[in-house]
Design a protein around this motif. Structure first.
Motif, mmCIF file in Angstrom:
data_model
loop_
_atom_site.group_PDB
_atom_site.id
_atom_site.type_symbol
_atom_site.label_atom_id
_atom_site.label_comp_id
_atom_site.label_asym_id
_atom_site.label_seq_id
_atom_site.Cartn_x
_atom_site.Cartn_y
_atom_site.Cartn_z
ATOM 1 N N THR A 296 1.143 -0.965 -0.210
ATOM 2 C CA THR A 296 -0.214 0.195 -0.182
ATOM 3 C C THR A 296 0.695 1.743 -0.360
ATOM 4 O O THR A 296 1.960 1.250 0.191
ATOM 5 N N VAL A 297 0.167 2.020 -0.802
ATOM 6 C CA VAL A 297 1.126 3.913 -0.563
ATOM 7 C C VAL A 297 0.695 4.547 0.529
ATOM 8 O O VAL A 297 -0.493 4.952 0.000
ATOM 9 N N SER A 298 2.100 5.372 0.666
ATOM 10 C CA SER A 298 0.953 6.505 1.679
ATOM 11 C C SER A 298 1.865 7.767 0.945
ATOM 12 O O SER A 298 3.187 7.639 0.378
ATOM 13 N N GLY A 299 1.479 9.083 0.753
ATOM 14 C CA GLY A 299 1.879 9.582 -0.131
ATOM 15 C C GLY A 299 1.506 9.797 -1.499
ATOM 16 O O GLY A 299 1.024 8.799 -1.751
ATOM 17 N N LEU A 300 3.501 9.984 -1.971
ATOM 18 C CA LEU A 300 3.338 9.613 -3.307
ATOM 19 C C LEU A 300 4.304 8.884 -3.865
ATOM 20 O O LEU A 300 4.197 8.149 -5.526
ATOM 21 N N ASP A 301 5.224 8.588 -2.976
ATOM 22 C CA ASP A 301 6.511 8.274 -3.348
ATOM 23 C C ASP A 301 6.927 7.025 -1.867
ATOM 24 O O ASP A 301 8.149 6.256 -2.335
ATOM 25 N N THR A 302 5.499 6.764 -1.193
ATOM 26 C CA THR A 302 6.343 5.871 -0.034
ATOM 27 C C THR A 302 5.280 4.433 0.005
ATOM 28 O O THR A 302 3.836 4.480 0.155
ATOM 29 N N TYR A 303 6.172 3.287 0.266
ATOM 30 C CA TYR A 303 5.785 1.887 0.543
ATOM 31 C C TYR A 303 5.593 1.448 1.537
ATOM 32 O O TYR A 303 6.686 0.876 2.258
ATOM 33 N N ASN A 304 4.393 0.790 1.331
ATOM 34 C CA ASN A 304 4.147 -0.012 2.887
ATOM 35 C C ASN A 304 4.058 -1.873 2.707
ATOM 36 O O ASN A 304 3.098 -2.092 1.637
ATOM 37 N N LYS A 305 3.990 -2.368 3.666
ATOM 38 C CA LYS A 305 3.767 -3.329 4.143
ATOM 39 C C LYS A 305 2.302 -3.407 4.673
ATOM 40 O O LYS A 305 2.473 -2.259 5.685
ATOM 41 N N ALA A 306 1.188 -4.324 4.963
ATOM 42 C CA ALA A 306 0.288 -4.504 5.658
ATOM 43 C C ALA A 306 0.572 -5.611 6.452
ATOM 44 O O ALA A 306 0.519 -6.843 5.876
ATOM 45 N N GLN A 307 -0.384 -5.618 7.967
ATOM 46 C CA GLN A 307 -0.200 -6.340 8.629
ATOM 47 C C GLN A 307 -0.826 -6.530 9.572
ATOM 48 O O GLN A 307 -2.136 -5.417 10.305
ATOM 49 N N LYS A 308 -2.087 -7.485 9.827
ATOM 50 C CA LYS A 308 -3.343 -7.624 9.987
ATOM 51 C C LYS A 308 -3.581 -7.828 11.741
ATOM 52 O O LYS A 308 -2.934 -7.899 12.413
ATOM 53 N N ILE A 309 -4.202 -6.487 11.687
ATOM 54 C CA ILE A 309 -4.886 -6.382 12.893
ATOM 55 C C ILE A 309 -5.670 -7.676 13.542
ATOM 56 O O ILE A 309 -5.660 -8.586 14.617
ATOM 57 N N ALA A 310 -6.960 -7.143 12.900
ATOM 58 C CA ALA A 310 -7.988 -8.247 13.354
ATOM 59 C C ALA A 310 -9.483 -8.537 11.916
ATOM 60 O O ALA A 310 -9.397 -7.026 11.705
ATOM 61 N N ARG A 311 -10.159 -9.540 11.763
ATOM 62 C CA ARG A 311 -11.428 -9.312 11.029
ATOM 63 C C ARG A 311 -12.591 -9.311 12.390
ATOM 64 O O ARG A 311 -12.405 -9.566 13.636
ATOM 65 N N LEU A 312 -13.084 -8.795 11.456
ATOM 66 C CA LEU A 312 -14.601 -7.768 12.779
ATOM 67 C C LEU A 312 -15.336 -8.509 12.342
ATOM 68 O O LEU A 312 -15.511 -8.704 11.225
ATOM 69 N N SER A 313 -16.501 -8.557 13.018
ATOM 70 C CA SER A 313 -18.001 -9.280 12.660
ATOM 71 C C SER A 313 -18.358 -8.070 12.054
ATOM 72 O O SER A 313 -18.482 -7.315 11.956
ATOM 73 N N TYR A 314 -19.747 -9.049 11.401
ATOM 74 C CA TYR A 314 -20.536 -7.626 10.918
ATOM 75 C C TYR A 314 -20.787 -7.171 11.523
ATOM 76 O O TYR A 314 -21.662 -7.831 12.323
ATOM 77 N N ALA A 315 -21.024 -6.033 11.702
ATOM 78 C CA ALA A 315 -21.840 -4.718 12.515
ATOM 79 C C ALA A 315 -23.751 -5.038 12.554
ATOM 80 O O ALA A 315 -23.839 -4.241 11.455
ATOM 81 N N LYS A 316 -24.171 -4.806 14.152
ATOM 82 C CA LYS A 316 -25.385 -4.669 14.267
ATOM 83 C C LYS A 316 -26.010 -4.057 15.177
ATOM 84 O O LYS A 316 -24.844 -3.516 16.219
ATOM 85 N N PRO A 317 -27.053 -3.093 15.337
ATOM 86 C CA PRO A 317 -26.846 -2.178 16.714
ATOM 87 C C PRO A 317 -27.290 -2.510 17.149
ATOM 88 O O PRO A 317 -27.892 -4.042 17.380
ATOM 89 N N ASP A 318 -26.714 -1.935 18.840
ATOM 90 C CA ASP A 318 -26.784 -3.082 19.321
ATOM 91 C C ASP A 318 -25.967 -4.918 20.683
ATOM 92 O O ASP A 318 -26.846 -4.916 21.339
ATOM 93 N N LEU A 319 -25.419 -4.975 19.608
ATOM 94 C CA LEU A 319 -24.775 -5.831 19.720
ATOM 95 C C LEU A 319 -23.048 -5.072 19.623
ATOM 96 O O LEU A 319 -23.104 -5.027 18.378
ATOM 97 N N PRO A 320 -22.425 -6.018 20.544
ATOM 98 C CA PRO A 320 -20.749 -5.552 20.469
ATOM 99 C C PRO A 320 -19.902 -6.155 18.817
ATOM 100 O O PRO A 320 -20.479 -7.512 18.176
ATOM 101 N N VAL A 321 -19.113 -5.059 18.806
ATOM 102 C CA VAL A 321 -18.245 -5.816 17.576
ATOM 103 C C VAL A 321 -17.600 -7.331 18.172
ATOM 104 O O VAL A 321 -17.143 -6.852 19.060
ATOM 105 N N THR A 322 -17.192 -7.966 17.358
ATOM 106 C CA THR A 322 -16.602 -9.034 18.135
ATOM 107 C C THR A 322 -14.933 -9.210 16.691
ATOM 108 O O THR A 322 -15.226 -10.178 15.582
ATOM 109 N N GLU A 323 -14.145 -10.273 17.660
ATOM 110 C CA GLU A 323 -12.861 -10.811 16.616
ATOM 111 C C GLU A 323 -13.747 -12.095 15.816
ATOM 112 O O GLU A 323 -13.896 -12.905 16.609
#
Lengths: 214, 214
Positions: free
Chosen positions: B186-213
């Motif tokens: 992934t790129v930031s600015g015009l010229d800086t290349y970055n790797k990505a590192q997963k933090i978490a995948r989250l559940s489908y959000a629903k009202p009044d239910l907490p989001v979970t991994e």
């Protein structure tokens, strides 16, 4: 590495959700943010977008995509932007990404989503749209243009940057912003949050000159 | 943390390049790829874009922004896409990101940029536009729509996905693709290349239910 080819005509072999996940992952690590707006009654709305894109620097423009708007599936963000002509974009960090993700649930229009997601609603510099207090990078934009995408009835909203609020320590002398030091996250697919780690910054490319790290 | 506020009216205090860098960094970690096209004489063209965005899954659509096209600054990618009605998007990985960045130099139209950047030009499944052989994730798209952005004369190109080529091992059973395991940057600015590192995948959000991994 075994490579798999999937043709668009194979779509029938996938259930709708799997197909949606595949396609959502193909656009790479996506720029994400919380779009903050107010209704005419100052009820705050938040929307997680993962389609932020740079449009130009002069004038300073950014865009994002909103799904089709209809009376059955009203897009509160679009209603508010049309009415107020302004909105904010707030980078999401690890400190509050779960609260931010909660904003993607369908809350009724009369519910303040800042309150519902337990995020601070703050106003700055007389700007009419609310910022997310927890965000380290906050951008206030005025509506520049709304574009209808004929291919699938989505909407592209283009905003002109009016003001930005960023941590002083991420600003380099040449204007580059170390957004990784501000903890900005990136999304893959519909629901996966990622940190970014810099590999290198590269020199401006010129024909017949090798690219170097700067 | 000291926060700094920059107003659009402060632009006069910045030199043009610094301002451009600041604005380019505000759209977050950006989806990037090499756009591959052929001229009518099959001269290959490559363009690094950092404004890829998801438009929709059904039909499968992706978009990106191209800068203003004029006789003085012709956009070879746009010329080719208009002529051939197709293009490819190829994810950039650490193996060849410097070669990819080289494609952003201004090469004459009659020069094959695949050759110039030492990247393999490959054809697949009778698709008319060339893929980048080194890319692990390759997407073939047909032009769906070209949109003129009035605010700054840029062009948004929307393509409909015709075919994808991806490593088998990154496909999860529910359709989610582990693009980090394919090395997508992934790129930031015009010229800086970055790797990505997963933090978490989250559940489908629903009202009044907490989001979970998940």
């Amino acid at each position: 590495m075994t490579q798999k080819t999937i043709l668009s005509t194979d779509q029938a072999n996938y259930d709708k959700r799997s197909w949606t996940r595949i396609i959502n992952c193909l656009s790479g690590f996506k720029s994400t943010g919380l779009v903050g707006t107010d209704s005419s009654d100052q009820v705050g709305n938040l929307s997680v977008v993962s389609s932020l894109f740079h449009v130009g620097a002069n004038p300073p423009l950014m865009g994002f995509v909103l799904r089709p708007h209809s009376s059955k599936s009203p897009r509160h963000t679009l209603i508010n932007i049309r009415e107020q002509s302004c909105f904010t974009i707030n980078h999401i960090t690890e400190d509050f990404y779960k609260k931010a993700h909660q904003a993607s649930a369908r809350h009724p229009y009369e519910v303040c989503e800042f309150k519902k997601c337990q995020l601070q609603k703050v106003y700055k510099q007389n700007f009419k749209a609310p910022f997310v207090g927890e965000a380290k990078i906050q951008i206030g934009l005025k509506l520049a243009e709304e574009i209808h995408v004929k291919s699938n009835n989505t909407h592209i909203v283009i905003g002109e940057i009016n003001q930005i609020h960023i941590p002083e320590h991420i600003i380099q002398s040449d204007g580059f912003l170390n957004i990784d030091q501000a903890g900005t996250l990136t999304v893959s697919g519909l629901d996966t949050y990622n940190k970014a780690q810099k590999i290198a910054r590269l020199s401006y490319a010129k024909p017949d000159l090798p690219v170097t790290e700067i």
